[in-house]
Design a protein around this motif. Structure first.
Motif, PDB file in Angstrom:
ATOM      1  N   UNK A 583     -55.541 103.462  21.111  1.00  0.00           N
ATOM      2  CA  UNK A 583     -56.704 102.742  21.624  1.00  0.00           C
ATOM      3  C   UNK A 583     -56.299 101.366  22.167  1.00  0.00           C
ATOM      4  N   UNK A 584     -55.485 100.635  21.425  1.00  0.00           N
ATOM      5  CA  UNK A 584     -55.085  99.305  21.883  1.00  0.00           C
ATOM      6  C   UNK A 584     -54.214  99.395  23.129  1.00  0.00           C
ATOM      7  N   UNK A 585     -53.335 100.366  23.184  1.00  0.00           N
ATOM      8  CA  UNK A 585     -52.505 100.529  24.378  1.00  0.00           C
ATOM      9  C   UNK A 585     -53.372 100.883  25.584  1.00  0.00           C
ATOM     10  N   UNK A 586     -54.341 101.768  25.396  1.00  0.00           N
ATOM     11  CA  UNK A 586     -55.222 102.142  26.499  1.00  0.00           C
ATOM     12  C   UNK A 586     -56.054 100.985  26.994  1.00  0.00           C
ATOM     13  N   UNK A 587     -56.609 100.203  26.073  1.00  0.00           N
ATOM     14  CA  UNK A 587     -57.394  99.042  26.479  1.00  0.00           C
ATOM     15  C   UNK A 587     -56.518  98.032  27.213  1.00  0.00           C
ATOM     16  N   UNK A 588     -55.295  97.823  26.729  1.00  0.00           N
ATOM     17  CA  UNK A 588     -54.382  96.897  27.405  1.00  0.00           C
ATOM     18  C   UNK A 588     -54.071  97.375  28.822  1.00  0.00           C
ATOM     19  N   UNK A 589     -53.825  98.681  28.994  1.00  0.00           N
ATOM     20  CA  UNK A 589     -53.556  99.210  30.329  1.00  0.00           C
ATOM     21  C   UNK A 589     -54.775  99.077  31.236  1.00  0.00           C
ATOM     22  N   UNK A 590     -55.983  99.280  30.690  1.00  0.00           N
ATOM     23  CA  UNK A 590     -57.199  99.123  31.502  1.00  0.00           C
ATOM     24  C   UNK A 590     -57.362  97.674  31.954  1.00  0.00           C
ATOM     25  N   UNK A 591     -57.061  96.736  31.075  1.00  0.00           N
ATOM     26  CA  UNK A 591     -57.163  95.323  31.446  1.00  0.00           C
ATOM     27  C   UNK A 591     -56.131  94.966  32.509  1.00  0.00           C
TER      28      UNK A 591
END
Length: 808
Positions: A583-591
């Motif tokens: 989840x944190x990796x995905x949110x970081x990539x989205x940002x």
């Protein structure tokens, strides 16, 4: 024959390869020519504005010149933006060709393509620079016009005439009176002569039709439209709030628009019939403006106060306030109507400066008299309310309104003083500004309430649209409510910006609404921040990209949590660790994706992070430490979800592990939030890390003469009877010691979980007490023995008894 076929095929292939490039080159050339023509046209407009300013213009022409320069600036910016996109494409093509290697000779086709691209790039770059120069010149002209308007306004307001209290003022008026009378007589005579002349030629049907249309619009149409609007809102509008706000806005619209259209119909009928000379044109325009402003004044007061329809009232005011303030609207409308009409008449007639000043004195006095009356009535209403609140013991409210009333009184006093000493224009400006701000603020209040009611009612989880979005699209009800609140905020912000422009527009405040939208248009083109062009379009695009990225992350997490992880051999804690990291990796990539769409690349993000490293090392040290500790916990898993741990004096179940903290549920159902660094750097007792089993201990003693084997048999039997006690590992009963005439036993038993140990131990102790009591076995702990030193024994023995008798 074969060679001819090959030659023809080669020719066809060359044509198929060259024709798209040729067509594309032709399209680029045509687009460049069109853009260059647009820049040339905008440059011509800017030059014409510059020449007009050199020749000198009056105040009325400033608005037209400013609008012309602003339109040219926006056109040249749009052209420059298109050219910049073409320049980027051209640079990419040139880069695709690559540099020429030393000692090599390029093919003629590639050499010609390189030359053509270089020529096109030079032409596009020159056009961009030309457009930027025109943009700068247009902005300079706009700033010059704004400064000129401000200087003219300051000059007008700072002009001091003779005091109206002095004889010199009225003597100047009397001296100019004969000439002004002749001007008025000539003006009226020309109008009357043309009016009677046209009437004698025949019935002026356009004027008659305009008069009839004005009468219809002013009376039956206005009343009927108001009734139809109210009836429609009652029958179809969802919710009381929308009906109430919608009727107030409808009443404001109808009350303003119908009288204005009636004045327009009357004026156009006179013009089409040519009933009045050209000199009367300014006065007719003033009649339309005066009618519209007077209608707006009455309509705003009626929509806000709703004296005869209190249930439809939007503003939280009492019936007494509405009844006392509503009669003041008509005098204000009449004052505003006559003031605008008199100014237009003086301008059309060419009245003398003395007549202008005398008219402004009367207008200022009438405006200030109305403001004083309004403030006095408002003060009485506030005093009455304060008395009622004090009698009821409620706290006195309205301190903000009191401050505004005090400020208005101060401005009125300053305007009266300025009028007395000769600053007539300044006094009239202050009076008109107060009234205009009150009217604009009232209309803004109605519009903001209407926007809020519509946005929050339509986009609500309980509305029809909200239910459709929740059921068909799958949105959460809270998201629908949040969108309604955000939409309300955006609409109200736009209304406030428009109101600020309108508040300045009648008085030459820097272009008013035109200046405001000009600046918003400039902002929409983008501003450069640290080499990055940030514009509202880029921000909206970045927000959309972020929303799409977060949606993709949410869909991936749903698949990961519900489909993939259950198919693995990971336990619940392992699944949580994988899910949390993903989840944190995905949110970081989205940002990062959203920042990239905004024009901020990875290299800029890395540069920003390196610049913030010092601040992270000092100011955010604790947060960084907890974050790293959380990653260690998720990777090494010394503590998992569901573990029974003890931190300090508290113990409980691990409920959640995040990258910053860990949540522990205590036995009293409270939650202990522990920073992750505490779990990494300090001692933590994990009772279920190595094994899920639990163990409890029982210690007791029996007299020395008791049968130890019988006691061991009883305890073993009771362990076997307890359902929570496990057979494997087997329970143990030990003789721990023999001291002070008692046998000390130490017993251990295992249960399936540490959470079951306390209850199982209680059950065994209860049965053990009952069994020993039934078999007359004395159970207890090791007795304590007190030994005294000889000196201390003698002192206690010599001490008297509590009853006063001597020791024995």
């Amino acid at each position: 024959m074969t060679s001819l076929l090959r030659l023809a095929l080669t020719f066809v292939l060359l044509l198929s390869a060259v024709s798209p490039a040729f067509a594309q080159s032709q399209a680029q050339t045509q687009t460049l020519a069109q853009t260059a023509a647009q820049i040339s046209q905008a440059e011509g407009e800017v030059r014409s504005v510059d020449r007009a300013l050199d020749g000198g213009v009056d105040v009325d022409e400033h608005d037209d010149l400013r609008a012309k320069a602003l339109a040219a600036q926006q056109a040249v910016r749009a052209s420059a933006s298109n050219l910049e996109q073409q320049l980027a494409i051209m640079d990419a093509r040139i880069e695709g060709l690559g540099p020429v290697a030393k000692g090599t000779t390029e093919a003629p086709e590639i050499l010609r393509e390189r030359q053509r691209l270089a020529q096109n790039r030079a032409a596009i770059d020159a056009a961009i620079k030309r457009g930027r120069l025109v943009d700068v010149e247009a902005q300079q002209l706009i700033d010059e016009i704004d400064r000129s308007r401000a200087e003219q306004l300051n000059e007008t307001l700072s002009t001091r005439a003779h005091s109206p209290l002095m004889p010199d003022f009225w003597s100047a008026v009397v001296s100019a009176l004969p000439r002004d009378v002749r001007r008025v007589d000539r003006f009226v005579s020309q109008g009357a002569a043309q009016l009677f002349g046209r009437w004698q030629e025949g019935v002026p049907w356009p004027m008659v039709l305009g008069l009839l249309a004005a009468a219809v619009l002013l009376f039956p149409a206005r009343i009927k439209l108001r009734e139809l609007g109210q009836r429609y809102l009652i029958g179809t509008a969802p919710g009381h709030r929308i009906r109430r706000s919608g009727f107030a806005l409808w009443r404001l619209l109808v009350g303003t628009l119908m009288p204005t259209l009636a004045a327009v119909a009357l004026v156009q009928g006179l013009r089409w019939s040519q009933m009045l000379p050209a000199r009367w044109s300014g006065l007719l325009d003033g009649l339309v403006l005066a009618s519209g402003f007077a209608a707006f004044t009455v309509a705003v007061a009626g929509a806000v106060l709703m004296r005869t329809q209190p249930t439809w009232r939007v503003a939280p005011i009492s019936d007494e306030t509405a009844s006392r303030l509503r009669p003041l609207a008509w005098p204000l409308a009449i004052i505003a109507f006559l003031s605008i009409l008199v100014d237009s008449f003086n301008h059309a007639v060419g009245a003398s400066q003395a007549a202008w000043t005398a008219a402004e004195v009367i207008e200022a006095l009438l405006h200030l008299l109305w403001i004083g009356t309004f403030l006095r009535v408002l003060g009485r209403l506030r005093a009455n309310r304060a008395e009622r609140e004090e009698a009821e013991g409620a706290p006195v409210s309205g301190t903000g309104l009191g401050a505004l009333v005090l400020l208005a009184w101060l401005l009125v006093g300053a305007a009266l003083v300025g009028l007395a000493i000769g600053y007539v224009a300044l006094s009239l400006f202050v009076a008109r500004l107060i009234i205009w701000i009150v009217l604009t603020g009232s209309a803004l209040y109605l519009l903001m309430n209407g926007a809020d009611d519509v946005a929050t009612t339509v986009f609500s989880r309980n509305s029809r649209l909200g239910n459709t979005l929740v059921r068909s699209v799958g949105l959460r009800p809270s998201l629908v409510d949040q969108f309604g609140v955000l939409l309300s905020f955006v609409l109200r912000l736009v209304l406030v910006l428009v109101a600020l422009g309108l508040a300045l527009s009648p008085f030459g405040g820097g272009g008013g609404l035109t200046s405001l939208f000009g600046r918003l248009g400039t902002l929409s083109q983008g501003i450069a921040v640290g080499g990055i062009e940030i514009s509202p379009g880029a921000i909206v695009r970045s927000i959309l990209v972020l929303a799409i990225g977060l949606g993709v992350v949410r869909a991936f997490m749903s698949w990961l949590d519900n489909r993939y992880l259950p198919a693995t051999d990971l336990d619940g804690s392992g699944r949580n660790s994988v899910s949390l990291v993903a989840r944190y990796v995905g949110v970081a990539l989205a940002i990062i994706w959203a920042l990239a769409s905004l024009g901020i690349g990875i290299e800029r993000i890395a540069l920003l992070l390196s610049a913030l490293s010092v601040g992270i090392g000092f100011g955010l040290q604790a947060i960084t430490q907890n974050f790293v500790s959380g990653l260690i916990l998720l990777a090494e898993r010394p503590i998992k979800i569901g573990d029974w741990i003890r931190v300090g004096t508290d113990e409980g179940d691990v409920k959640r592990i995040s990258v910053r903290s860990t949540e522990i549920t205590l036995p009293d159902h409270s939650t202990l939030i522990v920073p992750n660094s505490e779990l990494i750097t300090k001692s933590v007792l994990n009772k279920t890390l190595a094994s899920p089993l639990g163990r409890f201990q029982i210690q007791f003693s029996v007299p020395l003469e008791s049968d130890a084997e019988r006691v061991i048999a009883i305890v073993t039997e009771l362990f076997a009877q307890e359902a929570a006690v496990l057979d494997d590992p087997a329970s143990k009963v030990f003789v721990d010691a023999i001291t002070d005439g008692r046998i000390l036993f130490n017993c251990f038993a295992h249960v399936a979980s540490p959470r079951d140990a306390y209850g199982a131990r209680s059950n065994v102790l209860r049965k053990l007490l009952a069994r020993f009591r039934s078999e007359d076995i004395d159970i207890g702990t090791v007795p304590q023995r007190l030994e005294l030193a000889p000196a201390e024994f003698d002192r206690i023995a010599a001490a008297p008894d509590p009853d006063g008798s001597k020791p024995g």
